[in-house]
Motif scaffolding. Structure first.
Motif, PDB file in Angstrom:
ATOM      1  N   ALA A 187      -4.979   5.474  -5.063  1.00 45.49           N
ATOM      2  CA  ALA A 187      -4.518   6.774  -4.570  1.00 45.49           C
ATOM      3  C   ALA A 187      -5.675   7.758  -4.379  1.00 45.49           C
ATOM      4  CB  ALA A 187      -3.479   7.353  -5.527  1.00 45.49           C
ATOM      5  N   ALA A 188      -6.603   7.790  -5.327  1.00 45.49           N
ATOM      6  CA  ALA A 188      -7.720   8.732  -5.229  1.00 45.49           C
ATOM      7  C   ALA A 188      -8.607   8.401  -4.036  1.00 45.49           C
ATOM      8  CB  ALA A 188      -8.539   8.703  -6.520  1.00 45.49           C
ATOM      9  N   GLY A 189      -8.916   7.128  -3.847  1.00 45.03           N
ATOM     10  CA  GLY A 189      -9.750   6.743  -2.722  1.00 45.03           C
ATOM     11  C   GLY A 189      -9.076   7.006  -1.388  1.00 45.03           C
ATOM     12  N   LEU A 190      -7.786   6.722  -1.296  1.00 49.76           N
ATOM     13  CA  LEU A 190      -7.060   6.960  -0.056  1.00 49.76           C
ATOM     14  C   LEU A 190      -6.993   8.446   0.258  1.00 49.76           C
ATOM     15  CD1 LEU A 190      -4.101   4.458  -0.508  1.00 49.76           C
ATOM     16  CD2 LEU A 190      -5.955   4.287   1.158  1.00 49.76           C
ATOM     17  N   THR A 192       0.821  -1.216   0.000  1.00 52.97           N
ATOM     18  CA  THR A 192       0.000   0.000   0.000  1.00 52.97           C
ATOM     19  C   THR A 192       0.854   1.264   0.000  1.00 52.97           C
ATOM     20  OG1 THR A 192      -0.184   0.205   2.429  1.00 52.97           O
ATOM     21  CG2 THR A 192      -1.792  -1.215   1.310  1.00 52.97           C
ATOM     22  N   LEU A 193       2.178   1.125   0.104  1.00 55.42           N
ATOM     23  CA  LEU A 193       3.018   2.315   0.261  1.00 55.42           C
ATOM     24  C   LEU A 193       2.945   3.252  -0.936  1.00 55.42           C
ATOM     25  CD1 LEU A 193       5.060   4.030   1.749  1.00 55.42           C
ATOM     26  CD2 LEU A 193       6.880   2.607   0.786  1.00 55.42           C
ATOM     27  N   ASP A 194       3.124   2.758  -2.151  1.00 59.23           N
ATOM     28  CA  ASP A 194       3.105   3.653  -3.309  1.00 59.23           C
ATOM     29  C   ASP A 194       1.779   4.403  -3.431  1.00 59.23           C
ATOM     30  OD1 ASP A 194       5.698   3.124  -3.952  1.00 59.23           O
ATOM     31  OD2 ASP A 194       5.287   2.237  -5.915  1.00 59.23           O
ATOM     32  N   PRO A 195       0.625   3.738  -3.306  1.00 60.02           N
ATOM     33  CA  PRO A 195      -0.629   4.490  -3.333  1.00 60.02           C
ATOM     34  C   PRO A 195      -0.722   5.519  -2.209  1.00 60.02           C
ATOM     35  CG  PRO A 195      -1.062   2.161  -3.667  1.00 60.02           C
ATOM     36  CD  PRO A 195       0.384   2.278  -3.299  1.00 60.02           C
ATOM     37  N   VAL A 196      -0.191   5.195  -1.024  1.00 60.55           N
ATOM     38  CA  VAL A 196      -0.220   6.148   0.091  1.00 60.55           C
ATOM     39  C   VAL A 196       0.653   7.358  -0.226  1.00 60.55           C
ATOM     40  CG1 VAL A 196       0.607   6.511   2.454  1.00 60.55           C
ATOM     41  CG2 VAL A 196      -0.856   4.554   1.929  1.00 60.55           C
ATOM     42  N   LEU A 197       1.838   7.140  -0.759  1.00 63.76           N
ATOM     43  CA  LEU A 197       2.718   8.258  -1.109  1.00 63.76           C
ATOM     44  C   LEU A 197       2.079   9.154  -2.163  1.00 63.76           C
ATOM     45  CD1 LEU A 197       6.187   6.469  -1.207  1.00 63.76           C
ATOM     46  CD2 LEU A 197       5.362   8.084   0.524  1.00 63.76           C
TER      47      LEU A 197
END
Length: 289
Positions: free
Chosen positions: A277-280, A187-192
């Motif tokens: 990424a958008a949802g997070l 999940t790190l890349d989407p979080v960044l």
């Protein structure tokens, strides 16, 4: 990640006479040469994951270090009682390595999905859980597991971050700012991407169990967001225990309990569960106000 598992486990079979591999037909073709070299230590029990766990428990009692491999819903959900009894109750160890995860095999339907695997293992004693975010993080996990006899779960997936963090067992600080956002494994890349331009602290771990309570307390001020690639809220108890006595607010993001009844791809499922990424970004900014 699966290819890395095959390569590393093959090396362990050659190097360490204690190493055994128990397969439930998954990846059997990839281990043909290893099985020829070590026919007494590479065992294919067919599509019977309960038996796989039972055999592993027996091998562990003889002093072997068994590695088990199948899809997560079969090796954990289906074989839960055997993990509880043949490993836990007997106080023996094994290394359970799975693929499929929450929805990697989305095209195969819900039978091949296991968003609740880590939550199930949380009901048992003494499990270390690794969730690598990159294939280069996998070999060290497998080799470390060969050095002891504890119960270890390694959750492999097709989703990967753009770079590895081999020292991601404890919380690794990647960005210093305001409220803390913790990303587990892939999940790190989407979080960044989701937190780009936001005043937040970002930390990473690929070993959610045992949870790095000390590291969390050192990084949290009053708000924390935890993003996991499995059932949302799985680590809520661990976070609450780590922050006991500290006033805080927590948001737990992960796979929702509502089943996505469309097949599609893992990217489609991530989007449906708000883990892209958008949802997070929407969830995090909504929580932080």
């Amino acid at each position: 990640m699966r290819d890395t598992f095959v390569a590393t486990t093959t090396q362990l079979l050659d190097e360490d006479p204690r190493t055994a591999l128990v397969l439930a037909d998954i990846s059997a073709d990839a281990f043909v040469r290893a099985a020829r070299r070590h026919p007494d230590r590479v065992l294919n029990v067919g599509i019977r994951e309960q038996l796989m766990a039972g055999v592993a428990g027996g091998l562990a009692l003889t002093g072997m270090r068994p590695y088990l491999h199948s899809y997560a819903p079969f090796a954990v959900d289906r074989a839960y009682e055997q993990l509880k009894l043949d490993l836990g109750h007997q106080d023996t160890g094994a290394v359970v390595v799975t693929i499929g995860g929450s929805y990697d095999a989305a095209a195969e339907g819900y039978t091949h999905q296991s968003p609740g695997d880590v939550a199930l293992l949380d009901t048992l004693e003494g499990w270390t859980v690794h969730v690598p975010g990159h294939h280069d993080e996998v070999p060290a996990m497998l080799r470390e597991a060969a050095r002891h006899d504890d119960r270890v779960y390694v959750r492999l997936g097709v989703q990967e971050n753009s770079r590895p963090y081999p020292d991601g067992g404890r919380l690794r600080l990647l960005r210093r700012g305001g409220p803390l956002v913790v990303a587990v494994g892939p999940t790190l890349d989407p979080v960044l991407e989701a937190t780009a331009g936001l005043d937040v602290t970002v930390a990473y771990t690929n070993r959610p169990r045992p949870f790095d309570a000390e590291g969390l307390r050192a990084l949290v001020d009053s708000e924390v967001v935890l993003v996991e690639p499995y059932l949302a809220g799985t680590s809520a108890a661990a976070v609450s225990a780590a922050l006991s006595g500290l006033p805080h607010r927590a948001l737990h993001l992960g796979v929702g309990r509502r089943e996505v009844r469309r097949y599609g791809t893992w990217q489609d499922h991530a989007r449906a569960h708000g883990l892209d990424a958008a949802g997070l970004r929407a969830s995090i900014t909504g929580f932080l106000g």
